[in-house]
Enzyme design. Structure first.
Site, PDB file in Angstrom:
ATOM      1  N   MET A   1      -0.515   5.382   6.992  1.00  0.00           N
ATOM      2  CA  MET A   1       0.672   4.532   6.907  1.00  0.00           C
ATOM      3  C   MET A   1       1.701   5.129   5.944  1.00  0.00           C
ATOM      4  O   MET A   1       1.394   6.027   5.160  1.00  0.00           O
ATOM      5  CB  MET A   1       0.291   3.116   6.510  1.00  0.00           C
ATOM      6  CG  MET A   1      -0.208   2.300   7.687  1.00  0.00           C
ATOM      7  SD  MET A   1      -0.420   0.567   7.273  1.00  0.00           S
ATOM      8  CE  MET A   1      -0.646  -0.124   8.930  1.00  0.00           C
TER       9      MET A   1
ATOM     10  N   ARG B   1       6.032   4.261   6.210  1.00  0.00           N
ATOM     11  CA  ARG B   1       7.121   4.435   7.185  1.00  0.00           C
ATOM     12  C   ARG B   1       8.348   5.110   6.588  1.00  0.00           C
ATOM     13  O   ARG B   1       9.014   5.875   7.261  1.00  0.00           O
ATOM     14  CB  ARG B   1       7.476   3.115   7.850  1.00  0.00           C
ATOM     15  CG  ARG B   1       7.930   2.031   6.953  1.00  0.00           C
ATOM     16  CD  ARG B   1       8.281   0.816   7.783  1.00  0.00           C
ATOM     17  NE  ARG B   1       8.023  -0.413   7.047  1.00  0.00           N
ATOM     18  CZ  ARG B   1       7.784  -1.569   7.610  1.00  0.00           C
ATOM     19  NH1 ARG B   1       7.745  -1.664   8.906  1.00  0.00           N
ATOM     20  NH2 ARG B   1       7.585  -2.637   6.882  1.00  0.00           N
TER      21      ARG B   1
ATOM     22  N   ARG C   1      -7.205  16.890  18.205  1.00  0.00           N
ATOM     23  CA  ARG C   1      -7.297  15.444  18.422  1.00  0.00           C
ATOM     24  C   ARG C   1      -6.596  14.726  17.280  1.00  0.00           C
ATOM     25  O   ARG C   1      -6.388  15.300  16.211  1.00  0.00           O
ATOM     26  CB  ARG C   1      -8.767  14.990  18.450  1.00  0.00           C
ATOM     27  CG  ARG C   1      -9.614  15.653  19.515  1.00  0.00           C
ATOM     28  CD  ARG C   1      -9.311  15.074  20.897  1.00  0.00           C
ATOM     29  NE  ARG C   1      -9.993  15.841  21.914  1.00  0.00           N
ATOM     30  CZ  ARG C   1     -11.262  15.658  22.280  1.00  0.00           C
ATOM     31  NH1 ARG C   1     -11.985  14.727  21.700  1.00  0.00           N
ATOM     32  NH2 ARG C   1     -11.806  16.417  23.208  1.00  0.00           N
TER      33      ARG C   1
ATOM     34  N   ILE D   1       0.838  -1.197   0.000  1.00  0.00           N
ATOM     35  CA  ILE D   1       0.000   0.000   0.000  1.00  0.00           C
ATOM     36  C   ILE D   1       0.874   1.249   0.000  1.00  0.00           C
ATOM     37  O   ILE D   1       0.420   2.321  -0.360  1.00  0.00           O
ATOM     38  CB  ILE D   1      -0.979   0.038   1.199  1.00  0.00           C
ATOM     39  CG1 ILE D   1      -0.237   0.123   2.538  1.00  0.00           C
ATOM     40  CG2 ILE D   1      -1.947  -1.120   1.164  1.00  0.00           C
ATOM     41  CD1 ILE D   1      -1.127   0.550   3.699  1.00  0.00           C
ATOM     42  N   ASP D   2       2.153   1.110   0.410  1.00  0.00           N
ATOM     43  CA  ASP D   2       3.033   2.277   0.530  1.00  0.00           C
ATOM     44  C   ASP D   2       3.477   2.840  -0.828  1.00  0.00           C
ATOM     45  O   ASP D   2       3.966   3.968  -0.888  1.00  0.00           O
ATOM     46  CB  ASP D   2       4.288   1.922   1.344  1.00  0.00           C
ATOM     47  CG  ASP D   2       3.980   1.613   2.790  1.00  0.00           C
ATOM     48  OD1 ASP D   2       2.822   1.806   3.205  1.00  0.00           O
ATOM     49  OD2 ASP D   2       4.893   1.165   3.501  1.00  0.00           O
TER      50      ASP D   2
ATOM     51  N   GLU E   1       2.986   7.981   9.101  1.00  0.00           N
ATOM     52  CA  GLU E   1       3.487   7.458  10.382  1.00  0.00           C
ATOM     53  C   GLU E   1       4.993   7.656  10.547  1.00  0.00           C
ATOM     54  O   GLU E   1       5.495   7.752  11.667  1.00  0.00           O
ATOM     55  CB  GLU E   1       3.149   5.971  10.505  1.00  0.00           C
ATOM     56  CG  GLU E   1       3.813   5.143   9.415  1.00  0.00           C
ATOM     57  CD  GLU E   1       3.450   3.675   9.422  1.00  0.00           C
ATOM     58  OE1 GLU E   1       2.885   3.197  10.409  1.00  0.00           O
ATOM     59  OE2 GLU E   1       3.737   3.008   8.406  1.00  0.00           O
TER      60      GLU E   1
HETATM   61  O1  F6P Z   1       4.699  -1.910   4.449  1.00  0.00           O
HETATM   62  C1  F6P Z   1       3.347  -1.712   4.545  1.00  0.00           C
HETATM   63  C2  F6P Z   1       2.959  -1.231   5.921  1.00  0.00           C
HETATM   64  O2  F6P Z   1       1.575  -1.110   5.896  1.00  0.00           O
HETATM   65  C3  F6P Z   1       3.645   0.044   6.385  1.00  0.00           C
HETATM   66  O3  F6P Z   1       3.062   1.208   5.897  1.00  0.00           O
HETATM   67  C4  F6P Z   1       3.547  -0.080   7.880  1.00  0.00           C
HETATM   68  O4  F6P Z   1       4.548   0.639   8.545  1.00  0.00           O
HETATM   69  C5  F6P Z   1       3.736  -1.538   8.102  1.00  0.00           C
HETATM   70  O5  F6P Z   1       3.303  -2.183   6.917  1.00  0.00           O
HETATM   71  C6  F6P Z   1       2.999  -2.077   9.295  1.00  0.00           C
HETATM   72  O6  F6P Z   1       3.303  -3.429   9.400  1.00  0.00           O
HETATM   73  P1  F6P Z   1       2.625  -4.427  10.462  1.00  0.00           P
HETATM   74  O7  F6P Z   1       1.231  -4.702   9.971  1.00  0.00           O
HETATM   75  O8  F6P Z   1       3.461  -5.634  10.402  1.00  0.00           O
HETATM   76  O9  F6P Z   1       2.621  -3.732  11.778  1.00  0.00           O
END
Ligand code: F6P
Length: 370
Positions: A198, A200, A294, A155-156, A250
């Site tokens: 999301m 990272r 918030r 999704i990233d 995030e």
């Molecule tokens: O790599 C896709 C992703 O959705 C990132 O955006 C996110 O940081 C990570 O996976 C979260 O992973 P998990 O579901 O293992 O916590």
């Protein structure tokens, strides 16, 4: 595993590996690894439907990413098994972040165990559907002589070599719907609302969702933010009598501090589990401006549920082209979208660099800040 098949005397070769003429009726393993993503089932369906109907292949599904081939954990995978899964979120094969190249695997390495299990199952090739980590492993296994074709998923949307990964469009649309809803409640209560999405390492979801949702300011990992500037944007938006929505990836972090926000340990590939920047921003905005603030963390809502039409079509085309690459004996490749065409790129190249948001794309969004 017959991963290094005998050269075909009649067919053309791709790097000395199997050719279509040499392989005949193949048995192919399929796995989905890493974080799940809307569209995974559409890929599986396309791989199996074309593989069975056009090429007469047999398939074996591996459970839970690389854990499946590592432990020889399989599920039957035929046309009947993929009926009705096109619109379904998640993955019928299950997924995990198991890293077969990491840790102590006893007397045999993860690669040896996978090779033995594939050979025991009589498999000729593997279709691996995943992001940078899953496909990074696929590239290494391919180097070790296993016939692998990769399909880019996340999704990233941060995989190099492809314009888009499937799942991204769905995640963005989920985030935009949330932002639209946040606008009305923020406006009613005269609050600032921070929406954490999301992403990272790359801020693609934040950029697209923030632009489409009319965010007051968008914060991405590629551009460390100045909290004073964020507060100024928020205050300015209130002066226009419109409540601000701050969209933050995030992985976004303040320029003033070197550490990323939130520390919830590492996953099997050594990535930090993030979350916390939204809450931190809401607290800072309220403290510095006196405006009630918030935060909302969309989290895994962005990964769940049915894929958009765009993602269903992209995932289906990736699946069709991935199994065609297997048929051609064109291993060590990942299918990718360039413009409107599906092409094949070396796995090693596709996983060597993350695709980050360029400065000029962020500058386009900045026109609307404040
Ligand atoms: O790599 C896709 C992703 O959705 C990132 O955006 C996110 O940081 C990570 O996976 C979260 O992973 P998990 O579901 O293992 O916590």
């Amino acid at each position: 595993m017959p991963t290094r098949a005998k050269p075909c005397p009649t067919g053309s070769e791709h790097g000395g590996r199997l050719t279509r003429a040499s392989v005949g009726r193949m048995r192919v393993g399929v796995l989905t690894g890493g974080g799940d993503c809307p569209g995974l089932n559409a890929v599986i369906r396309a791989v199996v439907r074309r593989g069975v109907q056009e090429y007469g292949y047999e398939f074996v599904g591996f459970r839970d990413g690389w854990r499946g081939p590592l432990e020889g954990d399989t599920v039957p995978l035929d046309v009947q098994a993929v009926r009705g899964i096109l619109p379904r979120g998640g993955t019928i094969l299950g997924t995990s972040r198991t890293n077969p190249l990491a840790g102590d695997r006893g007397s045999r390495s993860g690669v040896e165990r996978i090779k033995d299990n594939l050979a025991g199952l009589g498999l000729d090739a593997l279709v691996a559907i995943g992001g940078e980590d899953t496909l990074g492993v696929a590239a290494k296994l391919n180097d070790a002589g296993i016939n692998v074709v990769g399909v880019p998923k996340t999704i990233d949307n941060d995989l190099g070599a492809t314009d888009y990964t499937f799942g991204f469009d769905t995640a963005v649309n989920i985030a935009v719907e949330a932002i639209d809803r946040l606008h009305t409640t923020a406006q009613s209560h005269h609050r600032a609302l921070v929406c954490e999405v999301m992403g990272r390492h790359a801020g693609w979801i934040a950029l697209h969702a923030g632009m489409a949702g009319g965010a007051n300011v968008i914060l991405i990992p590629e551009q460390p933010f100045d909290i004073e500037k964020v507060c100024a944007y928020v205050q300015h938006r209130f002066q226009t009598r419109y409540a601000p929505i701050v969209v933050a990836a995030e992985g976004a972090y303040p320029a003033q501090e070197s550490a990323s926000v939130g520390d919830q340990g590492l996953d099997a590939f050594g990535h930090a589990r993030l979350s916390g920047v939204g809450q931190m921003l809401a607290e800072e905005i309220e403290k510095r401006t006196g405006i009630e603030s918030r935060s909302v963390v969309l989290g895994h809502i962005q990964r769940g549920g049915t894929p958009t039409a765009f993602d269903r079509v992209l995932a289906t085309r990736f699946g069709l082209h991935a199994i065609a690459a297997v048929r051609d004996g064109d291993f060590g490749k990942m299918v990718a979208l360039r413009g409107t065409e599906i092409i094949r790129v070396p796995l090693a190249e596709a996983t060597s660099e993350l695709k980050l948001v360029p400065v000029d794309r962020y500058a386009e969004a900045e026109v609307f800040f404040g």
